[in-house]
Scaffold this motif. Structure first.
Motif, PDB file in Angstrom:
ATOM      1  N   LEU A  17       0.878  -1.134   0.005  1.00 46.35           N
ATOM      2  CA  LEU A  17      -0.022  -0.019   0.006  1.00 46.35           C
ATOM      3  C   LEU A  17       0.871   1.149   0.057  1.00 46.35           C
ATOM      4  N   VAL A  18       0.845   2.149  -1.083  1.00 41.75           N
ATOM      5  CA  VAL A  18       1.385   3.466  -0.902  1.00 41.75           C
ATOM      6  C   VAL A  18       0.347   4.598  -1.240  1.00 41.75           C
ATOM      7  N   ALA A  19       0.491   5.420  -0.136  1.00 42.77           N
ATOM      8  CA  ALA A  19      -0.601   6.626  -0.259  1.00 42.77           C
ATOM      9  C   ALA A  19      -0.043   8.048   0.007  1.00 42.77           C
ATOM     10  N   PHE A  20      -0.905   8.851  -0.277  1.00 48.21           N
ATOM     11  CA  PHE A  20      -1.046  10.514   0.204  1.00 48.21           C
ATOM     12  C   PHE A  20      -1.831  10.856   0.877  1.00 48.21           C
ATOM     13  N   ARG A  21      -1.545  11.879   1.992  1.00 45.47           N
ATOM     14  CA  ARG A  21      -2.440  12.478   2.674  1.00 45.47           C
ATOM     15  C   ARG A  21      -3.067  13.893   2.391  1.00 45.47           C
ATOM     16  N   THR A  22      -2.720  14.218   0.864  1.00 45.02           N
ATOM     17  CA  THR A  22      -3.147  15.125   0.273  1.00 45.02           C
ATOM     18  C   THR A  22      -3.609  14.607  -1.209  1.00 45.02           C
ATOM     19  N   VAL A  23      -4.228  15.695  -2.035  1.00 46.48           N
ATOM     20  CA  VAL A  23      -4.821  15.295  -3.211  1.00 46.48           C
ATOM     21  C   VAL A  23      -3.957  16.261  -4.370  1.00 46.48           C
ATOM     22  N   SER A  24      -3.681  15.507  -5.359  1.00 45.75           N
ATOM     23  CA  SER A  24      -2.883  16.038  -6.221  1.00 45.75           C
ATOM     24  C   SER A  24      -3.023  15.460  -7.863  1.00 45.75           C
ATOM     25  N   GLU A  25      -2.946  15.987  -8.724  1.00 51.92           N
ATOM     26  CA  GLU A  25      -3.084  15.417 -10.156  1.00 51.92           C
ATOM     27  C   GLU A  25      -1.848  14.542 -10.357  1.00 51.92           C
ATOM     28  N   ALA A  26      -0.732  14.965  -9.782  1.00 51.41           N
ATOM     29  CA  ALA A  26       0.587  14.341  -9.915  1.00 51.41           C
ATOM     30  C   ALA A  26       0.535  12.960  -9.104  1.00 51.41           C
ATOM     31  N   HIS A  27      -0.324  12.656  -8.357  1.00 50.98           N
ATOM     32  CA  HIS A  27      -0.262  11.443  -7.280  1.00 50.98           C
ATOM     33  C   HIS A  27      -0.455  10.155  -8.549  1.00 50.98           C
ATOM     34  N   GLU A  28      -1.326  10.323  -9.234  1.00 48.64           N
ATOM     35  CA  GLU A  28      -1.459   9.213  -9.850  1.00 48.64           C
ATOM     36  C   GLU A  28      -0.288   8.809 -10.693  1.00 48.64           C
ATOM     37  N   GLY A  29       0.564   9.881 -11.386  1.00 47.92           N
ATOM     38  CA  GLY A  29       1.769   9.615 -11.856  1.00 47.92           C
ATOM     39  C   GLY A  29       2.766   8.846 -11.111  1.00 47.92           C
ATOM     40  N   ALA A  30       2.756   9.118  -9.615  1.00 43.80           N
ATOM     41  CA  ALA A  30       3.650   8.627  -9.005  1.00 43.80           C
ATOM     42  C   ALA A  30       3.242   7.124  -8.745  1.00 43.80           C
ATOM     43  N   TYR A  31       2.071   6.834  -8.484  1.00 39.10           N
ATOM     44  CA  TYR A  31       1.710   5.417  -8.432  1.00 39.10           C
ATOM     45  C   TYR A  31       2.264   4.738  -9.831  1.00 39.10           C
ATOM     46  N   ARG A  32       1.927   5.045 -10.894  1.00 32.85           N
ATOM     47  CA  ARG A  32       2.293   4.494 -12.210  1.00 32.85           C
ATOM     48  C   ARG A  32       3.842   4.366 -12.194  1.00 32.85           C
ATOM     49  N   CYS A  33       4.703   5.450 -11.827  1.00 36.06           N
ATOM     50  CA  CYS A  33       6.022   5.404 -11.911  1.00 36.06           C
ATOM     51  C   CYS A  33       6.486   4.271 -11.038  1.00 36.06           C
TER      52      CYS A  33
END
Length: 399
Positions: A125-141
Motif C-alpha cells: 500500500l502506497v498513499a498520500f495524505r493530500t490530493v494532487s493530479e501528480a499522485h497518479e503519476g507517482a503510482y504509475r512510476c
C-alpha cells in the motif's frame, strides 16, 4: 524496483528486508505512507506489519479478513486498487469500509497484491495524505519501476478493480432512496431487535450447522482420494471455515448471544474486542457494575447506544484510544464513551455512514426513559448515558 533494485542492506535477510523496502519506496517516490500487509495463509486475516511514514501505531492493530478493507479486498480479489481522490471517488458512507484511511488520514492510495506461486500473500500500500493530479503519476512510476517484482514476491499491477460503476450506482440509490430519520422509530425498535435475533439464530443454528455437516462429510472423503484430491479437500474445508467465521461475525453483529446469556457488560467487552481488531483503535474498558444482569429492555438499548458510540469513535474521531466506563449507583446506570479525537459539530454533524446514528441513539434512550448527553469539540467527544435501572412498565416491549 525488483529485488535487484534494492540496496545490499535491504537484501540482508529477515524482517529488515521488508522494513527497509517500505522505507526505500517512500523515500524514492515521495509517498506519505507506505506499508506491506501480510497474511499467514489462505483465508487468514491481513495485518499492516511493515510501514514507513505512519502517524501512530494505530494502523498495526487493524486486522482485515479477506474482502474487508483495502488489504482484505486486494487479497480476496487478487486485483490492484487505485484511488487518486477518495473524497470524490468514494461515497462518504463507504469510508468506514477502509479503516486504514481513518487510521492514517489518507486521501489517495494504490494497493498492489503481492503473490508467491499465484497466491496472494501480501499487499503493498502506497498513499498520500493530500490530493494532487501528480499522485497518479507517482503510482504509475512505482509500478513501472517495480517491473513486476518486489523482493521475493510477484507484483500484480494490471486489471485494476473498477469501482466507478459501483460508486455511481450507490450515489444514485442514495438520491432516489434517501435515508430518513422518522419520529416513529421507537415503535419499530422492538420489531427490529426481534428480527435481528431471529436472523442471528437462523445463521448460527441453521446455516452454520449445515455447513459444519458438509465440512465433516468432506473430511471423510480425504481417506478415499489421492494426493491431488486431498489438496482439493483441504481447500474446500478452508473455504467452509472462512464462511463459518464470516457467518459468526454477522451473527454477533446482529444480536450477540452474550447479550442474552451473559449480560450487558460481557456483550460490550466482546464487541469492543471486535472493534479493536477491525479498526486498530485501543478501547480502554472500565466496568464497575454491582450486578451482571439488568432489565432486558435496558440491557438491549444501552448496549446498542454504547455500540454505536464506540463504532463512531473508531471510525471518525481519529483517536488512538476510546475510553468506555460503566457504573451503577442509586438505581441508575451510567455509561460514558470518551475519545480525544477531532470532534464534530453536534448541531450540524456531517453525514457519514447511514447518517441516522445519533438520532437512533436518542430514540433508544427515550424508549427506556434515559438521558443521553453529547459534548464534542476540538478536545474530543464525550457521550454520556444515564438510565434508570428499573425500566417503566410498557417499555419492556422495546427489547
Amino acid at each position: 524496483m525488483g529485488a535487484s533494485n534494492f540496496s545490499e542492506e535491504t537484501l540482508s535477510g529477515g524482517d529488515s528486508v521488508y522494513a527497509a523496502a517500505v522505507e526505500e519506496i517512500k523515500a524514492a517516490f515521495g509517498f506519505d505512507f507506505v506499508s506491506i500487509g501480510l497474511t499467514a495463509f489462505v483465508g487468514a486475516p491481513l495485518k499492516w506489519v511493515y510501514s514507513a511514514g505512519a502517524t501512530s501505531e494505530r494502523h498495526r492493530r487493524i486486522v482485515l479478513m479477506p474482502g474487508h478493507g483495502i488489504g482484505g479486498i486486494a487479497v480476496k480479489s487478487g486485483k490492484p486498487m487505485m484511488f487518486s481522490n477518495i473524497d470524490e471517488e468514494i461515497d462518504p458512507r463507504e469510508y468506514s469500509s477502509y479503516p486504514i484511511v481513518f487510521a492514517e488520514d489518507l486521501h489517495g492510495f494504490c494497493a498492489l497484491p503481492l503473490t508467491r506461486g499465484k497466491r496472494v500473500v501480501a499487499v503493498l500500500l502506497v498513499a498520500f495524505r493530500t490530493v494532487s493530479e501528480a499522485h497518479e503519476g507517482a503510482y504509475r512510476c512505482l509500478i513501472e519501476h517495480l517491473g513486476g517484482r518486489l523482493l521475493d514476491m510477484d507484483v500484480v499491477s494490471s486489471d485494476f478493480m473498477n469501482f466507478e460503476n459501483v460508486v455511481t450506482g450507490r450515489r444514485a440509490d442514495a438520491k432516489t432512496n434517501p435515508i430518513s430519520v422518522r419520529s416513529e422509530l421507537s415503535r419499530v425498535i422492538a420489531a427490529q431487535e426481534d428480527e435481528r435475533k431471529r436472523i442471528s439464530r437462523e445463521l448460527h443454528d441453521g446455516i452454520a450447522q449445515e455447513l459444519l455437516s458438509v465440512s465433516l462429510s468432506i473430511r471423510r472423503l480425504a481417506a478415499h482420494v489421492d494426493e491431488e484430491g486431498s489438496a482439493l479437500v483441504a481447500e474446500a474445508n478452508g473455504a467452509i471455515d472462512r464462511i463459518l467465521d464470516e457467518l459468526h461475525n454477522i451473527s454477533v453483529e446482529l444480536r450477540p448471544s452474550a447479550l442474552d446469556h451473559l449480560g450487558f457488560e460481557a456483550a460490550l467487552r466482546s464487541q469492543a474486542a471486535v472493534f479493536e481488531r477491525t479498526y486498530g483503535t485501543e478501547i480502554v474498558f472500565e466496568g464497575n457494575l454491582s450486578r451482571t444482569r439488568f432489565d432486558q429492555a435496558l440491557e438491549t438499548q444501552a448496549y446498542r447506544i454504547c455500540q454505536e458510540a464506540i463504532l463512531n469513535a473508531c471510525k471518525y474521531s481519529g483517536a488512538d484510544k476510546v475510553y468506555l466506563s460503566l457504573e451503577d449507583a442509586d438505581g441508575w446506570l451510567h455509561a460514558s464513551i470518551i475519545d480525544h479525537g477531532c470532534g464534530f459539530d453536534t448541531e450540524k454533524p456531517s453525514v457519514k455512514g447511514s447518517g441516522c446514528g445519533l438520532a437512533g441513539m436518542r430514540e433508544r434512550a427515550s424508549v427506556i426513559g434515559a438521558m443521553l448527553s453529547l459534548r464534542s469539540g476540538a478536545e474530543g467527544t464525550t457521550i454520556t448515558l444515564v438510565a434508570p435501572m428499573s425500566v417503566a412498565e410498557g417499555k419492556e416491549a422495546a427489547l
